[in-house]
Write an enzyme that holds these catalytic residues in place. Structure first.
Site, PDB file in Angstrom:
ATOM      1  N   LYS A  70      -1.868  16.760  -1.073  1.00 29.80           N
ATOM      2  CA  LYS A  70      -2.288  15.505  -1.681  1.00 29.80           C
ATOM      3  C   LYS A  70      -3.732  15.236  -1.253  1.00 29.80           C
ATOM      4  CE  LYS A  70      -1.537  10.457  -1.518  1.00 29.80           C
ATOM      5  NZ  LYS A  70      -0.655   9.346  -1.107  1.00 29.80           N
ATOM      6  N   LYS A 104      -4.035  -2.574  -2.998  1.00 30.83           N
ATOM      7  CA  LYS A 104      -3.538  -2.829  -1.643  1.00 30.83           C
ATOM      8  C   LYS A 104      -4.219  -4.088  -1.108  1.00 30.83           C
ATOM      9  CE  LYS A 104      -2.855   1.996  -0.183  1.00 30.83           C
ATOM     10  NZ  LYS A 104      -1.399   1.990   0.022  1.00 30.83           N
ATOM     11  N   ASP A 138       0.056   2.276  -6.945  1.00 34.05           N
ATOM     12  CA  ASP A 138      -0.140   2.680  -5.553  1.00 34.05           C
ATOM     13  C   ASP A 138       0.784   3.840  -5.156  1.00 34.05           C
ATOM     14  OD1 ASP A 138      -1.294   2.673  -3.074  1.00 34.05           O
ATOM     15  OD2 ASP A 138      -0.281   0.846  -2.359  1.00 34.05           O
ATOM     16  N   GLU A 187       0.664   6.794  -6.154  1.00 39.13           N
ATOM     17  CA  GLU A 187      -0.160   7.757  -6.891  1.00 39.13           C
ATOM     18  C   GLU A 187      -0.033   9.182  -6.373  1.00 39.13           C
ATOM     19  OE1 GLU A 187      -1.198   6.105  -4.351  1.00 39.13           O
ATOM     20  OE2 GLU A 187      -2.186   7.701  -3.223  1.00 39.13           O
ATOM     21  N   ASP A 236      -7.579   5.768  -1.368  1.00 42.60           N
ATOM     22  CA  ASP A 236      -6.446   5.120  -2.034  1.00 42.60           C
ATOM     23  C   ASP A 236      -6.572   3.599  -1.905  1.00 42.60           C
ATOM     24  OD1 ASP A 236      -4.088   4.380  -3.183  1.00 42.60           O
ATOM     25  OD2 ASP A 236      -2.787   5.156  -1.577  1.00 42.60           O
ATOM     26  N   ARG A 285       2.511  11.000  -5.511  1.00 45.78           N
ATOM     27  CA  ARG A 285       3.549  11.792  -6.173  1.00 45.78           C
ATOM     28  C   ARG A 285       3.115  12.236  -7.571  1.00 45.78           C
ATOM     29  NH1 ARG A 285       7.795   7.056  -5.288  1.00 45.78           N
ATOM     30  NH2 ARG A 285       6.365   6.784  -3.547  1.00 45.78           N
ATOM     31  N   ASP A 341      -6.269   9.600   2.954  1.00 40.43           N
ATOM     32  CA  ASP A 341      -5.203   9.951   2.010  1.00 40.43           C
ATOM     33  C   ASP A 341      -5.385  11.343   1.390  1.00 40.43           C
ATOM     34  OD1 ASP A 341      -2.763   8.993   1.213  1.00 40.43           O
ATOM     35  OD2 ASP A 341      -3.507   8.050  -0.618  1.00 40.43           O
TER      36      ASP A 341
END
Ligand code: BES
Ligand code: MN
Ligand code: ZN
Length: 508
Positions: free
Chosen positions: A270, A282, A352, A354, A275, A356, A293
């Site tokens: 990933k 967030k 959020d 994201e 993020d 996956r 991230d």
């Protein structure tokens, strides 16, 4: 990075800033550990008493400084705690050695040279002490330049030189252990640099360019899909997540091939360079560290380059799913449906979630090559941090034996990990009235829900595991052992060990 050498010299004659020795917790107080005999002798065999007087107990992480005895060319002795003395005959625990070496190396930052006189029983000890030194000495001060004055850096440069006493410079096994530790630690520290680099500088394109340079240097094959190529090929997950940012997404495929390989591993990382949460933004307090991230992609990158540098007899393909998750007029919205690379449709309920989405596309791309196994690495869920804390990563898999093998490999290299289930009943929470699946399900067990989502994008019959490193990837607390504040390089050593085990035919 610190330059490491092996030496059989005696401690007294060494010119260094300090000599590092080990102290363990014995039944009747602190004991000086093997390797420090010459130092103990110069204290008339009373070094343990001296240390006890200074308050040392031998506990892990403890550090005691004392002036060198007369006749020593180095001014300082640093005693580091190794924890309980092993029962008669047993060697010192590998992770205790790594951590002790790391603690000492960290306090020596800014110094020129140190000698490490820790217990070296075999080549394995050389390897773990070397790792501890190289990882513990890490510092990230690229951005601490006092307004451009190159001379006056705020940060302390890593310890420049270290000598491991008791390491035999002409012993093939000792040399190999040092070379392995050096290669892996160097790449792991590079992964830390990537994680620590602020997101305004480390965009998906910048990360891809760094991978391109490394590929050239190490003879790896590389393929970089930019936003246009991703659109042409239908990577709806990566494009959807990256769509809100002016810094466009990339999918990087990095391949190491060995002429002697008969197995093929795929690592998928990933790589969200920042993020923000996207439209499901967030709240303040939850995004200051979100440059971390992309830690999964950094780990995958480091592991593939390490495999190449070690010349492992296994083919390793790394997939870096790089995107920045930002809110804007072109961002994916809660309610949008994305058509993924696999052809499945996903209703985005929360922008959020994201990670996956980008991983799903990369997993499907990795599956097309039908590797023997796929391992993905991701800072995927806050839920995994709640479950396992900030030092342990979760391991999920579609194969129990593979999950166990990964857990054991992690343990072996000193990375805390724990097996987590993929309960079937959580799947229905992701049913969508509109699309094939939603990107969110039940809140409870959120880390497992994410794992179940990913499982749907792994090709039929392919062994797969998922490492959720949300906890250990980024250390928000103070440094400990060989782990610095900030990016840690979590999962690099586990992935490298997996590649080694696969090459040796001990896995799958
Ligand atoms: N990158 C985060 C997970 C994360 C949180 C990593 C804290 C490291 C530290 C991920 O993209 C995320 O936001 N996950 C959400 C998923 C939820 C919306 C289903 C989460 O865990 O809250
Ligand atoms: Mn997120
Ligand atoms: Zn994320």
């Amino acid at each position: 990075m610190t330059a490491l050498t092996l030496s059989t010299s005696a401690a007294p004659g060494l010119r260094a800033d300090a000599i590092v020795i080990g102290v363990a917790k014995g039944a009747k107080g602190p004991v000086v550990t093997p390797g420090a005999e010459a130092v103990d002798k110069a204290y008339d065999g009373k070094l343990a008493d001296v240390l006890e007087t200074l308050g040392a107990s031998g506990a892990e992480g403890e550090l005691t400084k004392l002036p060198s005895p007369a006749g020593f060319k180095s001014p300082l002795v640093i005693a580091v705690g190794l924890g309980a003395e092993p029962d008669g005959g047993a060697g010192y625990d590998a992770e205790a050695l790594r951590r002790a070496a790391g603690v000492a190396a960290r306090t020596l930052n800014g110094a020129k040279k140190a000698a490490f006189a820790l217990p070296v029983e075999d080549a394995a000890a050389v390897g773990v002490i070397a790792e501890g030194v190289l990882l513990g000495a890490y510092s990230f001060d690229v951005y601490k330049d006092n307004g451009g004055s190159a001379k006056a850096k705020n940060g302390k440069a890593p310890l420049a030189e270290a000598t491991l006493l008791g390491g035999k410079p002409r012993d093939a096994a000792h040399k190999a252990a040092l070379a392995r530790a050096t290669a892996v630690s160097e790449e792991l520290n590079r992964a830390r640099d990537l994680i620590n680099t602020p997101p305004n500088d480390l965009t998906p394109a910048a990360f891809a360019a760094i991978a391109q340079r490394a590929a050239k240097e190490h003879g790896l094959k590389i393929q970089i899909l930019d936003d246009k190529a991703l659109a042409k090929d239908g990577y709806g997950g990566i494009l959807g997540v990256g769509g809100g940012s002016a810094a466009t997404p990339r999918l990087v495929k990095l391949s190491y091939t060995s002429p002697e390989a008969d197995k093929h591993l795929a690592f998928v990382g990933k790589g969200i360079t920042y993020d923000s949460g996207g439209i499901s933004l967030k709240p303040a307090g939850h995004n200051e560290t979100m440059k971390c991230d992309m830690s999964g992609a950094a780990a995958v990158f480091a592991a593939v380059v390490s495999a190449a540098r070690l010349g492992l007899r296994v083919n390793v393909t790394g997939w870096l799913a790089l995107a920045e998750n930002m809110p804007s007029g072109s961002a994916v919205r809660p309610g949008d449906v994305l058509r993924m690379y696999s052809g499945k449709t996903v209703e985005v309920l929360n922008t959020d979630a994201e990670g996956r989405l980008v991983l799903a596309d990369a997993l499907w791309a990795a599956s097309a090559e039908n590797p023997d196994a796929i391992v993905d690495v991701a800072t995927l869920t806050g839920a995994m941090m709640l479950a396992l804390g900030s030092r342990t990563f979760g391991v999920m898999a579609n194969d129990d034996a593979f999950r166990t093998a990964i857990h054991e490999a992690a343990e072996e290299v000193g990375e805390p990990a724990w097996p987590m289930p993929l309960p079937e009943h959580l799947r229905k929470g992701m049913d969508s009235p509109t699309a094939d699946i939603a990107n969110m399900g039940e809140r409870m067990g959120g880390g497992l829900v994410a794992g179940l989502f990913l499982r749907e994008f792994v090709g039929e019959g392919i062994t797969w595991a998922h490492l959720d490193i949300a906890g250990p990837a980024f250390n928000e607390g103070g440094p400990f052992g060989y782990t610095p504040k900030g990016g840690t390089g979590s999962a690099v050593r586990t992935l490298v060990r997996l590649a080694e085990l696969t090459a040796e035919g001990d896995l799958g």
